[in-house]
Design a protein around this motif. Structure first.
Motif, short mmCIF file in Angstrom:
data_model
loop_
_atom_site.label_atom_id
_atom_site.label_comp_id
_atom_site.label_asym_id
_atom_site.label_seq_id
_atom_site.Cartn_x
_atom_site.Cartn_y
_atom_site.Cartn_z
N GLN A 77 -23.37 44.49 -29.19
CA GLN A 77 -21.94 44.75 -29.02
C GLN A 77 -21.12 43.70 -29.77
N GLU A 78 -21.55 42.46 -29.64
CA GLU A 78 -20.80 41.37 -30.30
C GLU A 78 -20.93 41.46 -31.82
N TRP A 81 -18.61 44.20 -32.99
CA TRP A 81 -17.22 43.76 -32.89
C TRP A 81 -16.86 42.78 -34.00
N ASN A 82 -17.75 41.83 -34.26
CA ASN A 82 -17.49 40.83 -35.30
C ASN A 82 -17.51 41.46 -36.70
N ARG A 85 -13.88 43.76 -36.83
CA ARG A 85 -12.56 43.11 -36.82
C ARG A 85 -12.03 42.77 -38.20
N TYR A 159 -13.57 52.89 -33.59
CA TYR A 159 -14.43 52.01 -32.78
C TYR A 159 -13.65 50.76 -32.35
N TYR A 160 -12.86 50.22 -33.27
CA TYR A 160 -12.05 49.05 -32.95
C TYR A 160 -11.12 49.34 -31.78
N THR A 163 -13.07 49.76 -28.49
CA THR A 163 -13.60 48.48 -28.00
C THR A 163 -12.48 47.60 -27.48
N MET A 164 -11.35 47.62 -28.15
CA MET A 164 -10.21 46.82 -27.70
C MET A 164 -9.74 47.30 -26.33
N LYS A 167 -12.29 46.12 -23.72
CA LYS A 167 -12.19 44.68 -23.47
C LYS A 167 -10.98 44.37 -22.57
N GLU A 188 -8.10 37.97 -28.90
CA GLU A 188 -8.80 38.81 -29.86
C GLU A 188 -7.93 39.95 -30.39
#
Length: 336
Positions: A77-78, A81-82, A85, A159-160, A163-164, A167, A188
């Motif tokens: 997941q990380e 995300w990285n 972004r 996806y961004y 995920t945002m 979070k 973030e």
């Protein structure tokens, strides 16, 4: 004008018979154009870099697929995300550039559609701004083609946003420590929700920039009620005619130093036809329209090795092509 040859302007029918050379390679601003030209040039100078970056946009598809397949794995997941972004920040930069182009287009139209002279005279007296209008349309067709053929752009942004949202929900569900930030995920956040919403609408369209420029042109007409609609539509149709003539007539296209300028003219011709079709109530395909669609399609087919996408743009990105009033012969010609 040294860089422009005006031979004939005989409106024997609804389509103006125009032979006009606009120097799309070397036109320089006159003193009257300079203020607008320099502002627009400051925007357009970034266009080649954006096309290069967008052409090399590979996306984060692999990381996203991995994260979706392993929803409980924090490491995947990380990583996703990285990966996403910085890509979304790139997309934000492209979106912001496109909004600057909308402003630039309005500035150019304010000059080229003003009531102090005819459309022909505007092109004759304002070659440098006509060149910049052409460059905006050329960029828009390239940008939209790259976007339309790269599904990673929408996938990454979707996806961004998902995920945002997740979070934020997870952060709100966590117990808060006294004195802690009200929402730990805010560090973030890369953009405001309203910007993300506008970006989502922008990138959701198959041809986002042409769609935005069409809307900008319509707003220009609405906001300048003191100008007859014909000021804008005559300007657009005249540019379309000029681009077609310059690619048909060897007296003109042999004056180009770069063969690629021919394809530049063809892209601009298609872009301006699309704008015209969205702005004019009847559109570009009507029998009495001042754009010769049949000749325009013919010149595209004469250069078919690089123009298939342009023919598709006329079919799918215009507003009135599928209207009942569009002549059957026109529909057949574009569909064959």
């Amino acid at each position: 004008m040294g860089n422009l040859l005006r031979v004939l302007n005989d409106k024997g029918g609804s389509v103006p018979k125009v032979n006009l050379f606009v120097d799309f390679e070397k036109a320089q601003p006159t003193d009257a154009e300079k203020a607008v030209y320099e502002k627009v040039a400051a925007v357009l100078e970034r266009a080649p870099r954006i096309i290069d970056e967008l052409g090399g946009y590979t996306g984060a598809g692999e990381q996203i697929r991995e994260a979706i397949s392993k929803p409980s794995n924090e490491d995947t997941q990380e990583k996703a995300w990285n990966a996403v972004r910085p890509l979304v920040l790139q997309l934000k930069t492209y979106y912001e550039f496109c909004t600057e182009l909308e402003t630039a287009l309005t500035s150019i139209l304010s000059v080229l559609c003003s009531a102090d002279m005819t459309a022909m005279s505007h092109l004759e007296m304002h070659q440098a701004l006509t060149k910049q209008l052409a460059e905006i349309l050329d960029f828009s067709l390239k940008f939209d083609d790259l976007k339309m053929n790269n599904p990673s752009i929408q996938n990454d942004f979707s996806y961004y946003r998902r995920t945002m949202s997740r979070k934020r929900l997870e952060s709100n569900d966590q117990p808060r420590t006294t004195g802690a930030a009200s929402n730990s995920v805010e560090g973030e956040v890369d953009m405001r929700d309203d910007v993300a919403n506008r970006m989502s609408l922008f990138y959701a369209h198959p041809t986002p920039l042409l769609n935005a420029l069409s809307a900008t042109t319509k707003r220009f007409v609405e906001m300048h009620s003191e100008l007859p609609l014909e000021n804008t539509t005559d300007c657009l149709s005249m540019v379309a005619c000029v681009c077609r003539v310059m690619t048909e007539n060897p007296n003109y296209y042999t004056r180009f130093e770069n063969e690629e300028t021919i394809y530049f003219c063809l892209r601009v011709m298609v872009g301006v036809i699309i704008l015209y079709d969205h702005v004019h109530p009847v559109g570009a395909f009507a029998k009495n329209a001042p754009i010769d669609i049949h000749k325009s399609v013919k010149v595209l087919k004469d250069h078919s090795q690089k123009t298939d996408g342009l023919l598709n743009a006329l079919r799918f990105n215009t507003k009135h092509f599928n209207d009942e009033q569009t002549p059957k012969a026109t529909k057949t010609l574009l569909s064959s």
